[in-house]
Enzyme design. Structure first.
Site, PDB file in Angstrom:
ATOM      1  CG  HIS A 108     -37.412   7.028  61.813  1.00 31.71           C
ATOM      2  ND1 HIS A 108     -36.304   7.234  60.863  1.00 31.71           N
ATOM      3  CD2 HIS A 108     -38.117   5.975  61.140  1.00 31.71           C
ATOM      4  CE1 HIS A 108     -36.236   6.643  60.025  1.00 31.71           C
ATOM      5  NE2 HIS A 108     -37.189   5.636  60.029  1.00 31.71           N
ATOM      6  CD  GLU A 109     -41.235   3.993  62.181  1.00 34.27           C
ATOM      7  OE1 GLU A 109     -41.752   3.957  61.072  1.00 34.27           O
ATOM      8  OE2 GLU A 109     -40.152   3.384  62.497  1.00 34.27           O
ATOM      9  CD  GLU A 111     -35.634   3.905  56.599  1.00 34.62           C
ATOM     10  OE1 GLU A 111     -35.734   4.462  57.997  1.00 34.62           O
ATOM     11  OE2 GLU A 111     -36.697   3.425  56.265  1.00 34.62           O
ATOM     12  CG  HIS A 135     -41.138   6.127  57.261  1.00 40.94           C
ATOM     13  ND1 HIS A 135     -40.323   6.316  55.993  1.00 40.94           N
ATOM     14  CD2 HIS A 135     -40.335   5.594  58.171  1.00 40.94           C
ATOM     15  CE1 HIS A 135     -39.197   5.725  56.261  1.00 40.94           C
ATOM     16  NE2 HIS A 135     -39.059   5.207  57.554  1.00 40.94           N
TER      17      HIS A 135
END
Lengths: 206, 343
Positions: B164-165, B252, B168
């Site tokens: 997930h990071e 997100e 980003h």
């Protein structure tokens, strides 16, 4: 007059953009392939350490160990020049994957062996290396698919010849045996590990 | 044959599209605050008598642009390092414990899956499970996780959170959100400055307005636009903040879908989010300014079950239940496809 000039400039600009896009994707595909290579080399370097760590404790499983060493030595010998050898590399690495997972199944059966710090660390390293190989393959397959789609789609296919673009092979699992090999789970909490975790390699479409 | 749950690439595309529209809205609102005001004032004062104030150039627009650019440049240069420093994180150069080794390995794996250079790895001393990413661009990026996260998640779940990071990082979300935060700050600063000037010296700011109040021949439409413009300035901090957090929420969802693409295992991220959700306490080490960079809202706000208008409007993160539901949707779509293939 002006209209023709504007249309001409627009067409030239489009050709430049499309050509550069294809070249960039082509280089990304080659680079993604190189990344698989880097990870395979890591795996080959890791195996001697693993074998020497477990050798003493499992004299009676000699066959399993020997299969790993043999498969590793065969895999090392194949020249990794580029995507042309992919089929060959794939075959050798599949054999190695199979031998390695059989070894790890055996290691799992010896709790006193697993308890040694060294073996525990090597297990984590092996898990990580296997993951890295499959993620590198995944990236290669995704990039190559993007490249292949781009060069076949209209209107980019018009400049594909100019950019010397040719479809790249995807990395597929060679022998049917590997798909049947049970996934060995080294995660810290086995009861929480997700059985639904799929193999990381994209399956060939039938 | 599109099922109810869109697959992860469709979700990515949908979230990118929504972000684009929101950012366009943000820019248009800024243009309205600056250059829109210039235009209205120019028309409004055009008919005034020769000695009165004439608004001749796009001065407000230039002021707004310059202030916003300076604030964005400052935030961009100092932001990432400041965030890392404020959390008291320590960098993992050479892993010593098994947990650290696993974390570094997992970050390396996800960097490979994303096709990016490996970010620098940090551990935040905080028992609450959370994680965040920062850095100007993928070449200078950082991933930090809390000690609580390492303790509570298994390997697959840790991998999903790191993925997930990496999502980003790959999407340049740090740059996007830092810029938006700077623009919100610029609006606040200008509004505050104008307010002080108006209170301090009414002749300076109010002069043009006072004299223009004597109906010039600009017409009712321009007068109405002027009122709307002044109202926009009054509401600007609220509106820009709402736009910024709604961009954050879309990012997100996008990072969740990117993470699912990297691991091909959306259910692991769903499981990780459930565990993070069940630890109630806020992440004390992570300050408010970095909230939009985390995997879960570090303030521990309980907005999880409904996407209500007011409850949700100011949240940097979508409701946890929604994120988990979407991830499970992706996971089941994947399972269905695979079982359909072997059957």
């Amino acid at each position: 007059m002006w209209v023709f000039l504007i249309v001409g400039v627009a067409v030239v600009l489009w050709v430049i953009v499309a050509y550069n896009g294809l070249i960039s994707l082509k280089n990304q595909t080659v680079n993604a392939f190189k990344q698989i290579d880097v990870q395979l080399k890591r795996r080959h370097d890791l195996i001697p350490n693993l074998v020497s760590a477990v050798k003493g404790a499992m004299d009676f499983e000699r066959g399993t160990l020997e299969a790993v060493i043999q498969a590793r030595n065969q895999a090392v010998q194949i020249p990794h020049s580029g995507p042309e050898n992919m089929k060959q590399i794939g075959k050798a690495e599949s054999a190695l994957t199979g031998a390695l997972s059989r070894l790890m199944v055996v290691v799992e059966q010896y709790p006193q062996l697993k308890a040694t710090a060294n073996v525990g660390q090597l297990q984590e390293e092996l898990t990580s290396t296997e993951n890295k190989i499959s993620f590198a393959r995944q990236l290669y397959n995704d990039t190559a698919t993007q490249y292949n789609t781009k060069q076949q789609q209209f209107p980019t296919n018009l400049v594909a010849g100019l950019a010397k673009a040719a479809p790249s092979d995807l990395w597929e699992i060679e022998d049917q045996g590997e798909r049947a090999v049970p996934k060995v789970d080294f995660s810290m909490n086995p009861q929480l590990a997700n059985p639904a975790a799929p193999p990381r390699i994209s399956k060939p479409q039938a | 044959m599109s099922a109810a749950a869109p697959n992860l690439f469709q979700q990515q595309a949908a979230n990118r599209r929504r972000t684009t529209w929101l950012v366009i809205g943000f820019v248009l609102f800024f243009a309205w605050l600056g250059f829109g005001g210039d235009f209205i004032l120019a028309r409004y004062t055009a008919g005034a008598e020769p000695g009165a104030y004439h608004h001749t150039g796009p001065w407000i627009g230039i002021l707004v642009t310059v202030v916003a650019a300076i604030m964005a440049a400052y935030a961009y240069r100092t932001g990432p390092e400041k965030v890392m420093w404020a959390t008291g994180a320590r960098e993992i150069d050479t892993p010593r414990t098994d947990d650290e080794r696993q974390l570094v390995n997992v970050v390396e794996e996800m960097a490979i899956a994303a096709g990016l250079p490996r970010p620098r790895v940090w551990i935040v001393p905080d028992p609450d499970p959370n994680a965040f990413a920062t850095g100007r661009d993928p070449q200078h990026s950082h991933v930090a996780v809390t000690e609580g996260l390492l303790a509570k998640l298994n390997r697959d779940e840790l991998q999903a959170v790191v993925a997930h990071e990496m999502g980003h990082i790959k999407n340049f979300d740090v740059r996007l959100m830092t810029t938006l935060a700077a623009l919100v700050g610029a609006v606040l600063l200008i509004q505050d400055g104008v307010w002080r000037v108006l209170r301090g010296g009414p002749r300076l700011g109010g002069g043009g307005g006072g004299r223009g109040g004597k109906k010039s021949d600009a017409g009712p439409l321009i007068a109405l636009l002027l009122v709307v413009w002044v109202l926009s300035w009054l509401l600007a901090p609220l509106i820009t903040q709402l736009l910024a957090v709604s961009v954050s929420r879309k990012r997100e969802y996008l990072a969740d879908a990117m993470g699912a693409q990297f691991t091909r295992n959306p259910l692991a991220l769903a499981a990780a989010l459930e565990k993070i959700e069940h630890s109630h306490e806020p992440t004390l080490a992570i300050k408010r300014g970095a909230a939009h960079l985390c995997i879960a809202d570090p303030l521990g706000r309980r907005l999880t079950n409904r996407e209500g208008f007011l409850a949700d409007a100011f949240a940097t993160h979508p409701p946890m239940a929604m994120r988990i539901a979407r991830l499970k949707g992706m996971g089941y779509a994947q399972l269905k496809r695979e079982s359909g293939q072997t059957a």
